[in-house]
Design a protein around this motif. Structure first.
Motif, PDB file in Angstrom:
ATOM      1  N   PRO A 160       0.808  -1.242   0.000  1.00 25.13           N
ATOM      2  CA  PRO A 160       0.000   0.000   0.000  1.00 25.13           C
ATOM      3  C   PRO A 160       0.829   1.275   0.000  1.00 25.13           C
ATOM      4  CG  PRO A 160      -0.863  -1.567   1.568  1.00 25.13           C
ATOM      5  CD  PRO A 160       0.380  -2.174   1.021  1.00 25.13           C
ATOM      6  N   TRP A 161       1.847   1.349   0.876  1.00 23.04           N
ATOM      7  CA  TRP A 161       2.575   2.624   0.983  1.00 23.04           C
ATOM      8  C   TRP A 161       3.508   2.838  -0.185  1.00 23.04           C
ATOM      9  CZ3 TRP A 161       0.741   6.348   3.679  1.00 23.04           C
ATOM     10  CH2 TRP A 161      -0.082   6.042   4.765  1.00 23.04           C
ATOM     11  N   LEU A 162       4.168   1.745  -0.636  1.00 26.02           N
ATOM     12  CA  LEU A 162       5.029   1.890  -1.806  1.00 26.02           C
ATOM     13  C   LEU A 162       4.205   2.244  -3.039  1.00 26.02           C
ATOM     14  CD1 LEU A 162       7.661  -0.942  -1.440  1.00 26.02           C
ATOM     15  CD2 LEU A 162       8.058   1.508  -1.532  1.00 26.02           C
ATOM     16  N   ALA A 163       2.993   1.680  -3.127  1.00 29.00           N
ATOM     17  CA  ALA A 163       2.141   1.989  -4.272  1.00 29.00           C
ATOM     18  C   ALA A 163       1.785   3.462  -4.267  1.00 29.00           C
ATOM     19  CB  ALA A 163       0.882   1.128  -4.239  1.00 29.00           C
ATOM     20  N   ARG A 164       1.491   3.990  -3.070  1.00 28.22           N
ATOM     21  CA  ARG A 164       1.171   5.423  -2.996  1.00 28.22           C
ATOM     22  C   ARG A 164       2.385   6.257  -3.411  1.00 28.22           C
ATOM     23  NH1 ARG A 164      -1.824   4.125   2.518  1.00 28.22           N
ATOM     24  NH2 ARG A 164      -3.916   3.791   1.687  1.00 28.22           N
ATOM     25  N   LEU A 165       3.562   5.831  -2.941  1.00 29.58           N
ATOM     26  CA  LEU A 165       4.784   6.548  -3.312  1.00 29.58           C
ATOM     27  C   LEU A 165       4.977   6.497  -4.830  1.00 29.58           C
ATOM     28  CD1 LEU A 165       7.360   7.937  -2.173  1.00 29.58           C
ATOM     29  CD2 LEU A 165       8.473   5.723  -2.408  1.00 29.58           C
ATOM     30  N   SER A 166       4.760   5.313  -5.407  1.00 28.41           N
ATOM     31  CA  SER A 166       4.933   5.173  -6.848  1.00 28.41           C
ATOM     32  C   SER A 166       3.989   6.101  -7.599  1.00 28.41           C
ATOM     33  CB  SER A 166       4.661   3.731  -7.281  1.00 28.41           C
ATOM     34  OG  SER A 166       5.439   2.845  -6.542  1.00 28.41           O
ATOM     35  N   VAL A 167       2.732   6.142  -7.160  1.00 23.73           N
ATOM     36  CA  VAL A 167       1.763   6.998  -7.830  1.00 23.73           C
ATOM     37  C   VAL A 167       2.239   8.446  -7.799  1.00 23.73           C
ATOM     38  CG1 VAL A 167      -0.540   7.953  -7.646  1.00 23.73           C
ATOM     39  CG2 VAL A 167      -0.215   5.520  -7.405  1.00 23.73           C
TER      40      VAL A 167
ATOM     41  N   PRO B 281      -8.247  -4.904   2.425  1.00 23.89           N
ATOM     42  CA  PRO B 281      -8.662  -6.246   2.841  1.00 23.89           C
ATOM     43  C   PRO B 281     -10.019  -6.257   3.564  1.00 23.89           C
ATOM     44  CG  PRO B 281      -6.943  -5.417   4.285  1.00 23.89           C
ATOM     45  CD  PRO B 281      -7.132  -4.385   3.206  1.00 23.89           C
ATOM     46  N   ASP B 282     -10.471  -5.116   4.055  1.00 21.76           N
ATOM     47  CA  ASP B 282     -11.622  -5.134   4.951  1.00 21.76           C
ATOM     48  C   ASP B 282     -12.932  -4.732   4.280  1.00 21.76           C
ATOM     49  OD1 ASP B 282     -10.794  -2.607   4.522  1.00 21.76           O
ATOM     50  OD2 ASP B 282     -11.101  -1.892   6.562  1.00 21.76           O
ATOM     51  N   THR B 283     -12.991  -4.792   2.941  1.00 21.74           N
ATOM     52  CA  THR B 283     -14.251  -4.466   2.304  1.00 21.74           C
ATOM     53  C   THR B 283     -14.411  -5.308   1.050  1.00 21.74           C
ATOM     54  OG1 THR B 283     -15.534  -2.762   1.170  1.00 21.74           O
ATOM     55  CG2 THR B 283     -13.145  -2.556   1.078  1.00 21.74           C
ATOM     56  N   THR B 284     -15.670  -5.587   0.689  1.00 21.64           N
ATOM     57  CA  THR B 284     -15.904  -6.351  -0.534  1.00 21.64           C
ATOM     58  C   THR B 284     -16.021  -5.434  -1.735  1.00 21.64           C
ATOM     59  OG1 THR B 284     -18.254  -6.274  -0.071  1.00 21.64           O
ATOM     60  CG2 THR B 284     -17.073  -8.245   0.614  1.00 21.64           C
ATOM     61  N   LEU B 285     -16.126  -4.127  -1.486  1.00 22.43           N
ATOM     62  CA  LEU B 285     -16.189  -3.195  -2.613  1.00 22.43           C
ATOM     63  C   LEU B 285     -14.844  -3.193  -3.343  1.00 22.43           C
ATOM     64  CD1 LEU B 285     -18.026  -0.266  -0.869  1.00 22.43           C
ATOM     65  CD2 LEU B 285     -18.889  -1.560  -2.793  1.00 22.43           C
ATOM     66  N   PRO B 286     -14.864  -2.945  -4.655  1.00 21.29           N
ATOM     67  CA  PRO B 286     -13.614  -3.070  -5.429  1.00 21.29           C
ATOM     68  C   PRO B 286     -12.725  -1.843  -5.292  1.00 21.29           C
ATOM     69  CG  PRO B 286     -15.398  -2.462  -6.883  1.00 21.29           C
ATOM     70  CD  PRO B 286     -15.995  -2.622  -5.521  1.00 21.29           C
ATOM     71  N   ILE B 287     -12.372  -1.459  -4.093  1.00 19.95           N
ATOM     72  CA  ILE B 287     -11.533  -0.270  -3.929  1.00 19.95           C
ATOM     73  C   ILE B 287     -10.286  -0.618  -3.139  1.00 19.95           C
ATOM     74  CG2 ILE B 287     -13.278   1.517  -4.164  1.00 19.95           C
ATOM     75  CD1 ILE B 287     -13.734   1.422  -1.243  1.00 19.95           C
ATOM     76  N   GLY B 288      -9.258   0.230  -3.302  1.00 19.95           N
ATOM     77  CA  GLY B 288      -7.981  -0.097  -2.695  1.00 19.95           C
ATOM     78  C   GLY B 288      -7.192   1.108  -2.248  1.00 19.95           C
ATOM     79  N   ALA B 289      -5.928   0.852  -1.887  1.00 19.41           N
ATOM     80  CA  ALA B 289      -5.131   1.838  -1.182  1.00 19.41           C
ATOM     81  C   ALA B 289      -4.795   3.072  -2.007  1.00 19.41           C
ATOM     82  CB  ALA B 289      -3.844   1.193  -0.683  1.00 19.41           C
ATOM     83  N   THR B 290      -4.683   2.933  -3.331  1.00 13.60           N
ATOM     84  CA  THR B 290      -4.320   4.116  -4.103  1.00 13.60           C
ATOM     85  C   THR B 290      -5.527   4.736  -4.806  1.00 13.60           C
ATOM     86  OG1 THR B 290      -3.721   2.692  -5.942  1.00 13.60           O
ATOM     87  CG2 THR B 290      -1.935   3.439  -4.532  1.00 13.60           C
ATOM     88  N   ASP B 291      -6.710   4.217  -4.545  1.00 11.65           N
ATOM     89  CA  ASP B 291      -7.900   4.801  -5.154  1.00 11.65           C
ATOM     90  C   ASP B 291      -8.122   6.223  -4.657  1.00 11.65           C
ATOM     91  OD1 ASP B 291      -9.484   3.489  -7.075  1.00 11.65           O
ATOM     92  OD2 ASP B 291      -9.882   1.897  -5.627  1.00 11.65           O
ATOM     93  N   ILE B 292      -8.399   7.145  -5.579  1.00 16.09           N
ATOM     94  CA  ILE B 292      -8.896   8.442  -5.149  1.00 16.09           C
ATOM     95  C   ILE B 292     -10.410   8.442  -5.376  1.00 16.09           C
ATOM     96  CG2 ILE B 292      -6.766   9.716  -5.490  1.00 16.09           C
ATOM     97  CD1 ILE B 292      -7.820  10.642  -8.167  1.00 16.09           C
TER      98      ILE B 292
END
Lengths: 533, 334
Positions: free
Chosen positions: A382-389, A472-483
């Motif tokens: 999650p954090w590296l992905a945010r950094l990459s973005v 990991p805690d939701t069934t919705l298709p969203i993630g750490a780098t989603d705005i």
């Protein structure tokens, strides 16, 4: 950005004239001011518009959509009035732009608001009649003692139909929409499928579901192999008077719950439902349901952080490079400047996809070559992905800031700087106390605009990480780098988890409010900065 | 306008030179690191021999180091795509060695794949972006002309509303746009979902708000004496607009046309929602789907497709970058 101009019309524009047009233009009595050619073009264009409108009216009245028909008539009448009446010049020039603006920018804002109060989505896609028909259709079971009917499957364009040999000796034809009707053969234009085609269109043949009669409770004919069909009836029987379904086997009654579903007393609902207005439920859901509340908070924080950090990083790098290359006798300055802005010319969507490949954990260029075979999870942590973005967006965006800062640096007034030098200020002092503030006044509106842009910077996020890694805690298709905007897109159009237009619209409205606040701040701050200037 | 800026800069910089200072030199935190690197042998001897190396480095040398670093950062991804597109191995791992092989296999593959679907995407993208940007330019010019040259009730309100509306990108309304298009499809299938005309109409909805202010400002800089003279000579408003005003504002028309072209050709979200048939889709959607899920195995052909897609845009951009920079700065600084 340009509100300066709205505040003070330049002195060289003509003085205020009486409203309703510009009498300064030529004789008023002529139908058009530009001669025969202009008249011909105008008449042809108007003719096309009117022809389209008449066609549209015909269709709308055929559908019984009187409100839309009246609206269309009014709009077309207005257009004709504007272009046929001499004068009304501003309207002549503004109408084409305003027409599209009114539909696809203004109307859709209000429509978004309306949808956010409905349950519109995959599970509630249509009218109540459609929902009833579909429930009957999907809950069918083969009648145990149904006779086997010999059938032939026919096709016209992408429509499929069935010619049935009835037990009495006659034949009948029907399609998914059209119940069986006596006919000696299939209608003209329908082609019989041979065995190969039956196999090729297997899915469509299996989905063929021809009602036996007008009453949906009579059941439908289905064919598993394209040659024999059996009667299927619904285990759910719809009672129009009671407006409820009854399960013929268990006796459970499903009644209209007022929220677009037939629901049993134990809370179980039949799918699909239908579209209704549900008030504030979508908003309440977003703020209270734990599937979405915590992820939404995280996404919101990340959206702000992403927009803010992106703007700062791009600005810092752009300004730094602008200063570095802003030297009078630096060799190759022009080449540096051109090469450095190349990323800005590279299409955004490709940027995300290319960097996604470069940052690939196992095979990517960055890990394999630059870092000598490292195994850094650039896009899956999650954090590296945010950094990459952030880094990728910096690569994409600094060139714009570089261009702007170069221009701003070059247009700083010399007299102020000279005066400071006279007063004995050093280079650093001049930069800190004179150049930077002046530069800031010039680019502040742009920084706010960039912030607002990054706030909804869909392409970079969607192409680079797709919003992943998933929470990991939701069934919705969203993630750490989603705005927020990618979240809206995924909830409305994503493949997983069912489309929910109502919820997506409610989230859109929330973004809308945030953007409105940014806009208000931007108008204020540009004004106060101008006062500084 | 950029000429005058240039002149200003030169004067500014000459002045600074006389004063014997290089602006910003002492301001950068990174200098310490850069200066710590071993000094390069003084190759640039021609005109700079008189300057001792130390001073040359503090004045300019470090700028070259930063410049080279910046160029590597800027160009590495571009070089990487180009290299991958020429590498016949065509996988992600196989593409890591830059410029080790040269073959046009990937280009042939992307152009012939699925009966040339790539060219269809390309054509679609070009048609949609060219028509949209032409229409955008025309609609904006007409609107800006009205706002700049005519006085009518609601003019200020109109300008202000546009200023506010342009803060809200169409992307925010994507759900409502999609559902509106479904409705339009029922009445006019020819301009509904899945049609290019429908997508262009949607794009035009956002046209006025974004660009009209740049154009409006530009119109205001053109003296009204010009159109007044034409009017006295008997030209009607249409003639004044099409044959006198439009040629005068060509530079800004080019800038707005190019910027909106670049925007439209890269637009993904709305296009992906409205165009569902692969034969109707654009480059952005097609290339995205080409590697979503097949990143590693399709990498080479994707890179070839990306190079072909990016080249015209980048060339156009470089040719016109002077004007673009001018336009951006005009929109911001003036």
């Amino acid at each position: 950005m340009a509100d300066v101009k709205t505040e003070a019309p330049p002195a060289n524009t003509p003085p205020k004239r009486p409203r309703g047009g510009a009498p300064e233009f030529g004789p008023q009595r002529k139908l058009t001011s530009g001669g025969i050619l202009a008249l011909v073009i105008k008449v042809v264009l108007l003719g096309i518009i009117d022809a389209l409108a008449i066609f549209g009216l015909y269709v709308l009245i055929g559908k019984g959509d009187w409100v839309a028909a009246a609206l269309l008539l009014a709009v077309v009448g207005l257009v004709n009035y504007i272009y046929l009446k001499p004068g009304v010049l501003p309207a002549k020039y503004l109408t084409p732009g305003l027409f599209f603006l009114a539909i696809f920018q203004v109307f859709v804002i209000f429509y978004t608001g309306y949808i956010s109060f409905t349950n519109y989505g995959d599970a509630h896609n249509s009218t109540k009649e459609d929902a009833i028909a579909q429930i009957v259709r999907t809950s069918q079971e083969r009648v145990p003692d149904s006779p086997a009917y010999a059938v032939e499957v026919y096709k016209q364009a992408d429509q499929f139909g069935m010619l049935v040999a009835e037990p009495g000796g006659g034949t009948a034809f029907g399609t998914n929409e059209q119940p069986l009707e006596d006919a000696s053969s299939a209608p003209d234009g329908w082609d019989k499928l041979n065995l190969n085609q039956v196999l090729r269109f297997q899915d469509e043949v299996l989905a063929l579901n021809v009602p036996v009669s007008d009453d949906i409770n009579d059941g439908t004919l289905r064919t598993p192999d394209g040659t024999t069909a059996f009667v299927f009836t619904s285990t759910l029987e719809y009672d129009e008077a009671a407006d409820a379904f009854t399960n013929t086997e268990t006796g459970v009654v499903y009644a209209d719950d007022g929220e677009g579903n037939f629901r049993a007393e134990d809370g179980q609902a039949l799918t699909p439902g239908w579209r209704v207005v549900i008030g504030w439920d979508n908003y309440a859901y977003a703020f209270t349901n734990e599937q979405i509340r915590d992820p939404l908070i995280r996404v919101t924080i990340w959206t702000f952080a992403f927009a803010f950090l992106s703007t700062i990083l791009c600005f810092a790098l752009g300004l730094f490079l602008a200063i570095v290359f802003n030297h009078p006798t630096l060799r190759g300055k022009k080449i540096y400047r051109i090469l450095v802005i190349l990323p800005y010319a590279f299409p955004t969507y490709l940027t995300g996809l290319v960097w996604a490949g470069m940052l690939n954990q196992e095979f990517g260029f960055i890990n394999e070559v630059l870092l000598g075979g490292a195994n850094i999870p650039w896009l899956s942590d999650p954090w590296l992905a945010r950094l990459s973005v952030l880094l990728v967006n910096m690569w994409l965006g600094y060139a714009y800031m570089f261009l702007v800062c170069t221009g701003a640096l070059q247009s700083l007034p010399d007299d102020v700087i000279e005066a400071a030098k006279m007063d004995g200020a050093g280079a650093w002092r001049i930069f800190r106390s004179i150049k930077l503030p002046l530069l800031f006044v010039a680019v502040a509106p742009l920084l706010i605009a960039t912030f607002a842009f990054n706030f909804n910077n869909f392409a970079v996020i969607f192409m680079l990480t797709g919003g992943n890694p998933r929470f990991p805690d939701t069934t919705l298709p969203i993630g750490a780098t989603d705005i927020m905007i990618t979240m809206v897109y995924k909830i409305a159009f994503g493949s997983g988890g069912g489309r929910d237009y109502g919820l997506a619209s409610a989230l859109s409205i929330l973004i809308f409010i945030v953007v409105a606040i940014i806009a208000a701040i931007s108008f204020r701050s540009t004004k106060s900065l101008e006062d500084l200037h | 306008m950029s000429d005058s800026i240039d002149r200003q800069i030169k004067e500014d910089q000459l002045l600074e030179n006389r004063m014997g200072r290089a602006d910003g030199v002492t301001t950068m935190a990174g200098i310490a690191d850069l200066a710590a690197k071993p000094p390069k042998p003084p190759k640039h001897v021609k005109g700079e021999r008189r300057q001792p190396f130390g001073r040359w480095f503090v004045d300019k040398g470090w700028r070259h180091l930063v410049g080279i670093a910046a160029i590597v950062f800027a160009l590495l991804p571009l070089a990487y795509v180009l290299s991958a597109s020429l590498n016949p191995i065509g996988t992600l791992t196989g593409s890591n060695q830059l410029f080790r092989a040269f073959s046009l296999d990937n280009y042939i593959e992307i152009l012939t794949r699925d009966e040339g679907i790539y060219l269809t995407w390309y054509w679609n993208a070009l048609v949609i972006s060219v028509l949209s940007s032409l229409a955008t330019v025309l609609l904006c010019a007409m609107g800006a002309y009205a706002f700049s040259r005519m006085r009518f009730r609601g003019r200020r309100t109109g300008l202000l509303s546009l200023l506010i509306l342009q803060m809200f990108p169409q992307l925010l309304m994507i759900v409502a746009i999609f559902l509106t298009m479904i409705w339009i499809t029922d009445v006019f299938p020819a301009i509904g979902l899945g049609t290019h005309a429908g997508l262009i109409m949607v794009y035009l909805g956002g046209a006025l708000g974004v660009n009209i202010f740049l154009m409006y400002g530009f119109f205001n800089t053109i003296p009204t004496a010009i159109d007044e003279a034409a009017k006295i000579d008997g030209a009607g408003h249409a003639r004044v607009f099409f044959t006198i005003m439009l040629p005068l504002i060509t530079p800004i028309l080019a800038v707005i046309g190019l910027l909106s072209f670049i925007g439209f050709i890269g637009e993904f979200a709305i296009a992906s929602v409205l165009l569902t048939d692969p034969k109707d889709q654009t480059l952005a959607i097609g290339l995205f789907q080409l590697i979503s899920g097949f990143q590693s195995q399709n990498w080479g052909i994707f890179a070839a497709g990306a190079v072909l897609a990016a080249l015209p845009v980048m060339i156009l951009f470089l040719l016109l970058q002077r004007y673009i920079a001018g336009g951006l700065i005009a929109g911001s600084v003036k």
